[in-house]
Design an enzyme around this catalytic site. Structure first.
Site, PDB file in Angstrom:
ATOM      1  N   GLY A  76      59.631  34.423  17.701  1.00  0.00           N
ATOM      2  CA  GLY A  76      60.905  34.656  17.009  1.00  0.00           C
ATOM      3  C   GLY A  76      62.070  34.020  17.728  1.00  0.00           C
TER       4      GLY A  76
ATOM      5  N   SER B 291      64.602  51.264  12.252  1.00  0.00           N
ATOM      6  CA  SER B 291      63.493  52.186  12.488  1.00  0.00           C
ATOM      7  C   SER B 291      63.294  52.289  13.988  1.00  0.00           C
ATOM      8  CB  SER B 291      62.229  51.677  11.809  1.00  0.00           C
ATOM      9  OG  SER B 291      62.009  50.338  12.172  1.00  0.00           O
TER      10      SER B 291
ATOM     11  N   SER C  10      65.389  46.508  29.110  1.00  0.00           N
ATOM     12  CA  SER C  10      66.247  47.052  28.058  1.00  0.00           C
ATOM     13  C   SER C  10      65.799  48.379  27.467  1.00  0.00           C
ATOM     14  CB  SER C  10      66.406  46.016  26.934  1.00  0.00           C
ATOM     15  OG  SER C  10      65.145  45.566  26.502  1.00  0.00           O
TER      16      SER C  10
ATOM     17  N   GLU D  65      63.860  35.391  24.320  1.00  0.00           N
ATOM     18  CA  GLU D  65      63.308  35.803  23.029  1.00  0.00           C
ATOM     19  C   GLU D  65      61.789  35.739  23.062  1.00  0.00           C
ATOM     20  OE1 GLU D  65      66.138  34.419  19.438  1.00  0.00           O
ATOM     21  OE2 GLU D  65      65.215  32.758  20.527  1.00  0.00           O
TER      22      GLU D  65
ATOM     23  N   ASP E  54      64.718  32.394  16.802  1.00  0.00           N
ATOM     24  CA  ASP E  54      65.856  32.011  15.951  1.00  0.00           C
ATOM     25  C   ASP E  54      67.125  31.803  16.771  1.00  0.00           C
ATOM     26  OD1 ASP E  54      65.591  35.049  16.067  1.00  0.00           O
ATOM     27  OD2 ASP E  54      67.664  34.795  15.423  1.00  0.00           O
TER      28      ASP E  54
ATOM     29  N   LYS F 212      70.666  51.017  23.926  1.00  0.00           N
ATOM     30  CA  LYS F 212      71.367  51.146  22.638  1.00  0.00           C
ATOM     31  C   LYS F 212      72.256  52.381  22.567  1.00  0.00           C
ATOM     32  CE  LYS F 212      69.395  47.905  19.590  1.00  0.00           C
ATOM     33  NZ  LYS F 212      68.122  47.506  20.217  1.00  0.00           N
TER      34      LYS F 212
HETATM   35  C1  LIG Z   1      67.565  46.359  20.355  1.00  0.00           C
HETATM   36  C2  LIG Z   1      66.786  46.037  21.566  1.00  0.00           C
HETATM   37  C3  LIG Z   1      66.814  44.757  22.139  1.00  0.00           C
HETATM   38  C4  LIG Z   1      67.590  43.615  21.549  1.00  0.00           C
HETATM   39  O1  LIG Z   1      68.971  43.878  21.568  1.00  0.00           O
HETATM   40  P1  LIG Z   1      69.980  43.027  20.655  1.00  0.00           P
HETATM   41  O2  LIG Z   1      71.288  43.651  20.885  1.00  0.00           O
HETATM   42  O3  LIG Z   1      69.502  43.180  19.228  1.00  0.00           O
HETATM   43  O4  LIG Z   1      69.868  41.616  21.098  1.00  0.00           O
HETATM   44  C5  LIG Z   1      66.108  44.551  23.308  1.00  0.00           C
HETATM   45  N1  LIG Z   1      65.378  45.534  23.872  1.00  0.00           N
HETATM   46  C6  LIG Z   1      65.311  46.770  23.340  1.00  0.00           C
HETATM   47  C7  LIG Z   1      64.487  47.796  24.025  1.00  0.00           C
HETATM   48  C8  LIG Z   1      66.021  47.071  22.172  1.00  0.00           C
HETATM   49  O5  LIG Z   1      65.938  48.307  21.638  1.00  0.00           O
END
Ligand SMILES: *Cc1c(COP(=O)(O)O)cnc(C)c1O
Length: 332
Positions: free
Chosen positions: A219, A89, A315, A215, A221, A64
């Site tokens: 969830g 959060s 991620s 997903e 969706d 992010k």
């Molecule tokens: C936000 C996040 C996601 C999902 O990302 P999106 O852009 O909302 O699809 C996946 N893994 C982590 C660690 C995140 O912080």
């Protein structure tokens, strides 16, 4: 800067791969170029050739940072002076707070009153102003817009924003640059910012690469939206994948996903815990539950990876130690 947000009915200007390239220039030297890792054990288990993009090792512990830093960098001098606001959060809050600190832009983060004290402290620690709200009686979107208006702040939402999407795409750009052509790419899916960026980068650099969203089972969706051809809203799902506890895709992310994704699959929470244990034990990596979504899809066979060269995005790695110990201790 891509076109400002207009409603879907007006026809919105979606980000393109050129925006990912611009983002790559903006974050160069600031974001980490995270490693692409391999594991013989993972390959033996799946019969595939897996390359993991380790965004758990990114600044503030998740991809992010890429989108937040890009979006704040793209603001005009006046917008930067006034500051930005967001609601989250989770990892996006910390990404905005840290990016604001690095660029010298004031940040305001709306957080629920009952957010973990450690997260509030961490966000304040990056220099952000935290505004607490009652998530049972107050609408955070409306609150964010109100605050943005009354204080002249720019709202940067966690996923449904062209510069956020473009920034997230830089992770896939780096992965393909480093690993070469892939048959498939597996991407965690919440609101769809990460996968939208991944789709723009993959389709430009490696058109044959099939991109899958993953997903949490509770969830789905995104999967429902893809099947139905329109954004489906669900109740906030109960899952340990707190970074993917989103209830709907966005006006920017949905059309990109709908047009370019191969498929969206789901994995149960138990598979996330198994993947967390695998990463800790075999690859010496701390990965948060949401960060395990893509790997879990390879390990469970939710995506048939055998014989393929597969990119897997890890991620994020933000999980408090007590929860981490509980998760990796389960079934030990
Ligand atoms: C936000 C996040 C996601 C999902 O990302 P999106 O852009 O909302 O699809 C996946 N893994 C982590 C660690 C995140 O912080």
């Amino acid at each position: 800067m891509t076109a400002a947000a207009r409603s879907l009915t007006d026809g919105i200007a979606l980000p393109t791969y050129a925006d990912v390239e611009t983002a790559a220039k903006r974050i160069a030297g600031v974001a980490h170029r995270t490693p692409a890792l391999t594991s013989r054990t993972a390959n033996e288990r799946t019969g595939a050739n897996l390359v993991f993009k380790a965004e758990n090792l990114q600044r503030m512990g998740a991809f992010k940072f890429r989108g937040a830093f890009n979006a704040i960098s793209a603001l005009s001098p006046d917008q930067k002076r006034a500051g930005v606001v967001t609601f989250s959060s989770g990892n996006h809050a910390q990404a905005i707070a840290l990016s604001g600190k690095l660029i010298g832009v004031p940040t305001v983060i709306l957080m629920p009153q009952d957010a973990p004290a450690a997260k509030v402290a961490a966000t304040r620690g990056y220099g952000a102003e935290v505004v607490l709200f009652d998530r049972y009686s107050q609408d955070r979107d409306a609150l964010g817009r109100e605050l943005a208006q009354s204080r002249g702040l720019t709202l940067i939402p966690p996923y449904d924003h062209p510069d956020v999407i473009a920034g997230q795409g830089t992770a896939t750009r780096e992965l393909i640059e480093e690993a070469g052509p892939l048959d498939m790419l597996l991407v965690p899916l919440g609101g769809g910012g990460l996968i939208s960026g991944a789709l723009l980068a993959a389709k430009a650099l490696n058109p044959g690469c099939k991109v899958y969203g993953v997903e949490p089972e509770a969830g789905n969706d995104g999967q429902q939206s893809l099947r139905k051809g329109e954004i489906v809203r669900i109740d906030v799902p109960k899952t340990i994948a707190d970074g993917a506890q989103t209830a709907f895709l966005g006006n920017y992310t949905f059309p990109i996903i709908r047009d370019l994704v191969e498929d969206i699959v789901t994995v149960p929470d138990a598979a996330l815990i198994a993947a967390m244990r695998f990463f800790a034990e075999r690859m010496k990596l701390v990965v948060e539950p949401t960060g395990c979504l893509a790997a879990a899809a390879a390990f469970t066979g939710a995506v048939p990876v055998e014989g393929k060269r597969v990119g897997v995005i890890i991620s994020g790695g933000n999980v408090d130690l007590a929860s981490f110990a509980r998760f990796v201790g389960e079934g030990a």
